[in-house]
Every structure is written in structure tokens, then in C-alpha cells.
Design a protein around this motif. Structure first.
Motif, PDB file in Angstrom:
ATOM      1  N   ASN A  96       0.840  -1.188   0.000  1.00 16.62           N
ATOM      2  CA  ASN A  96       0.000   0.000   0.000  1.00 16.62           C
ATOM      3  C   ASN A  96       0.885   1.251   0.000  1.00 16.62           C
ATOM      4  N   GLU A  97       0.545   2.230  -0.815  1.00 15.45           N
ATOM      5  CA  GLU A  97       1.363   3.433  -0.949  1.00 15.45           C
ATOM      6  C   GLU A  97       1.558   4.170   0.381  1.00 15.45           C
ATOM      7  N   GLN A  98       0.566   4.096   1.257  1.00 13.14           N
ATOM      8  CA  GLN A  98       0.631   4.833   2.518  1.00 13.14           C
ATOM      9  C   GLN A  98       1.785   4.357   3.401  1.00 13.14           C
ATOM     10  N   ILE A  99       2.172   3.102   3.243  1.00  6.89           N
ATOM     11  CA  ILE A  99       3.289   2.568   4.034  1.00  6.89           C
ATOM     12  C   ILE A  99       4.568   3.307   3.683  1.00  6.89           C
ATOM     13  N   CYS A 100       4.820   3.507   2.392  1.00  5.60           N
ATOM     14  CA  CYS A 100       6.021   4.223   1.961  1.00  5.60           C
ATOM     15  C   CYS A 100       5.927   5.718   2.247  1.00  5.60           C
ATOM     16  N   GLU A 101       4.723   6.260   2.169  1.00 12.28           N
ATOM     17  CA  GLU A 101       4.545   7.681   2.477  1.00 12.28           C
ATOM     18  C   GLU A 101       4.923   7.983   3.925  1.00 12.28           C
ATOM     19  N   GLN A 102       4.728   7.013   4.806  1.00 14.00           N
ATOM     20  CA  GLN A 102       5.035   7.208   6.215  1.00 14.00           C
ATOM     21  C   GLN A 102       6.533   7.157   6.513  1.00 14.00           C
ATOM     22  N   VAL A 103       7.291   6.430   5.688  1.00  2.59           N
ATOM     23  CA  VAL A 103       8.715   6.247   6.010  1.00  2.59           C
ATOM     24  C   VAL A 103       9.668   6.991   5.071  1.00  2.59           C
ATOM     25  N   CYS A 135       5.733   1.153  -4.055  1.00  7.34           N
ATOM     26  CA  CYS A 135       6.106   0.688  -2.717  1.00  7.34           C
ATOM     27  C   CYS A 135       6.153  -0.844  -2.732  1.00  7.34           C
ATOM     28  N   VAL A 136       7.319  -1.407  -2.424  1.00  3.67           N
ATOM     29  CA  VAL A 136       7.513  -2.858  -2.577  1.00  3.67           C
ATOM     30  C   VAL A 136       8.217  -3.443  -1.355  1.00  3.67           C
ATOM     31  N   GLY A 137       7.767  -4.631  -0.923  1.00  6.28           N
ATOM     32  CA  GLY A 137       8.465  -5.371   0.122  1.00  6.28           C
ATOM     33  C   GLY A 137       7.902  -5.133   1.506  1.00  6.28           C
ATOM     34  N   ASP A 138       7.737  -6.220   2.282  1.00 10.68           N
ATOM     35  CA  ASP A 138       7.248  -6.082   3.658  1.00 10.68           C
ATOM     36  C   ASP A 138       8.171  -6.823   4.610  1.00 10.68           C
ATOM     37  N   GLU A 139       8.215  -6.362   5.848  1.00  5.60           N
ATOM     38  CA  GLU A 139       9.150  -6.905   6.824  1.00  5.60           C
ATOM     39  C   GLU A 139       8.799  -8.319   7.256  1.00  5.60           C
ATOM     40  N   TYR A 140       7.576  -8.761   7.032  1.00  4.25           N
ATOM     41  CA  TYR A 140       7.176 -10.105   7.436  1.00  4.25           C
ATOM     42  C   TYR A 140       7.787 -11.176   6.540  1.00  4.25           C
ATOM     43  N   SER A 141       7.946 -10.863   5.268  1.00  2.00           N
ATOM     44  CA  SER A 141       8.517 -11.842   4.337  1.00  2.00           C
ATOM     45  C   SER A 141      10.041 -11.865   4.384  1.00  2.00           C
TER      46      SER A 141
END
Length: 264
Positions: free
Chosen positions: A175-182, A193-199
Motif C-alpha cells: 500500500n502506498e501509505q506505508i512508503c509515504e510514512q517512512v 512501494c515494494v516489500g514487507d518486513e514479514y517476508s
């Protein structure tokens, strides 16, 4: 305060820092990604590396920050490689004649991180060297899409040992909002926005310029992430730049036409 710390830890996947492995990935089947290009970048006495991908027999697409350096820069592209240090008959080593960085590229925030590299000679297209299609202007890869990234690099983030073979990893569009936050300078229109910490899957330093491939089409370019936390990452969104890419390709074609006002 937490947001400030995240922003100060942002980094570009700088090739001169060494090329860490595709995190959480595996060795690719030899020559299964015939569009992949290995970029050897010579700046004075220093040599760095990046990834790229063939979109036309005479043109490679990559990240602008790979060649945005002070002083004289020479770039050589190696196509058809699996083991980049091996004596593979499939390999084609071609110098780059010129390149065009997007006019609005900015190293601050790594905006518009895209470059077209014009090869001095056309690549020979065969089973080991092929072009890949790029996303069109109106095509957007959606949140949750499973895509793949590949590149050459170090076998560990702790040891300065490079991997000679191509590696690959599956990554999910976020989700774009994840990258907007960081990311302070994240731009939804021109970034993915690509990639998540769970994987625990990611690209890292030196994988810059490689393609994000979704449904057999290049949708993104490895661009930048954060220094201490690799997830998520911001990729250059190719569909946003597709009109500019085709404009440059037309200029390349005119430059190759004898007697053209654009020819060299």
C-alpha cells in the motif's frame, strides 16, 4: 522523533558501496532472465556495479543514480550472463555510447531515478539475450501483486564477498501509505512501494537498476530503501515515465540516421 530517525536512515542502493545479495532469495535458473544486464561502471580508478535490463536491442534501462557521478564515467554492459565472472559463451560485452538521465532526476529524495543507456552496437538477440516489455502509461501494478526482482551481489550483508551468479526474489507490492510514512519524498505517481518486513525479502546495495517484473512485464526499477531497515523499498514506476522513454527511443533512432540533424 521516530520519523526523523527513519528519514535520516534513508539510502540509495549505491553501487559503489558493494552489491549485497538479493535478501531472502535464491539462485536463478541459468539464463532464465535473458533481459538482465550487468553494468560495470568505471569512474577514474574505481569500478562499481549495477543492474539493468534490455528493452530494445540497442537500449538498456536502469537507475539514474548508477551513472550520476563526478568526472569521466565509462559504462560497459554485459548481457547473456549467469555467472558474471565465468567464461560463458552466451555473454555479450558492449560499451555504452551515451545515456540520458531524466531531466527532473534529483539525488535528494532520489526522485525520477531513471536512465536510458544507448549501446554502441546492437545486441545479438538469441535464447540468452532478449528484450523485456515495459509497462504502458496507463498500466499500474496493484497492491498485493507478487512480482520478482533479480540481481548480482554480495552473499551476505556482513561479509564483503560478492556472488558471481544471478539471484532472484519474489516481492509483494505494498500500500502506498506505508512508503509515504517512512519516505519523506515518496511520490505515488512515479514510485512503487515494494516489500514487507514479514517476508524478509528485499534488494540491497548494488542491485539498483534491476527490474521489478510483474506478469512478464517490467513495472519498476530498483531505486532506494532505508539504511537500517530494508522494508519497504521505493522503486521507480516505469509506467509514469513511458512517454518520456519512447520519446528518447525515437531520438536514439534519429541519431542513428545518416544526415539527420540529430545524428552525431
Amino acid at each position: 522523533m521516530l520519523l526523523l530517525l527513519l528519514l535520516t536512515n534513508a539510502f540509495v542502493l549505491l553501487p559503489w558501496a558493494g552489491a549485497d545479495e538479493i535478501i531472502g532469495g535464491c539462485v536463478a535458473k541459468p539464463h532464465s532472465r535473458p533481459y538482465m544486464a550487468y553494468l560495470e561502471i568505471q569512474t577514474g580508478s574505481q569500478t562499481s556495479r549495477c543492474g539493468g535490463f534490455l528493452i530494445r536491442p540497442d537500449t538498456v534501462l536502469s537507475a539514474a543514480h548508477c551513472v550520476d557521478k563526478e568526472g569521466a564515467v565509462r559504462v560497459t554492459v554485459i548481457l547473456g550472463a549467469h555467472n558474471i565472472r565465468g567464461q560463458e559463451q552466451s555473454q555479450q560485452e558492449i560499451p555504452v555510447g551515451r545515456w540520458v538521465i531524466h531531466p527532473e532526476y534529483s539525488s535528494a529524495g532520489t526522485k525520477n531515478d531513471i536512465v536510458l543507456l544507448k549501446l554502441k552496437q546492437r545486441a545479438m538477440i538469441n535464447k540468452n539475450v532478449q528484450c523485456i516489455c515495459i509497462a504502458k502509461e496507463n498500466e499500474r501494478v496493484e497492491e498485493g501483486a507478487e512480482c520478482s526482482v533479480s540481481g548480482w551481489g554480495r552473499i551476505s550483508t556482513r561479509w564483503d564477498m560478492t556472488s558471481d551468479v544471478l539471484r532472484e526474489v519474489e516481492m509483494m507490492v505494498q500500500n502506498e501509505q506505508i512508503c509515504e510514512q517512512v519516505f519523506h519524498n515518496y511520490q505515488c505517481q512515479s514510485m512503487i512501494c515494494v516489500g514487507d518486513e514479514y517476508s524478509k525479502k528485499a534488494t540491497y546495495k548494488g542491485d539498483s537498476g534491476g527490474p521489478l517484473v510483474c506478469n512478464k512485464k517490467a513495472h519498476g526499477i530498483v531505486s532506494h530503501a532505508r539504511k537500517r531497515n530494508l522494508f519497504p523499498e521505493a522503486f521507480t514506476r516505469i509506467s509514469h515515465f513511458e512517454p518520456w522513454i519512447h520519446k528518447q527511443l525515437r531520438r536514439f533512432a534519429l541519431q542513428d540516421t545518416p544526415g539527420s540533424p540529430f545524428s552525431e
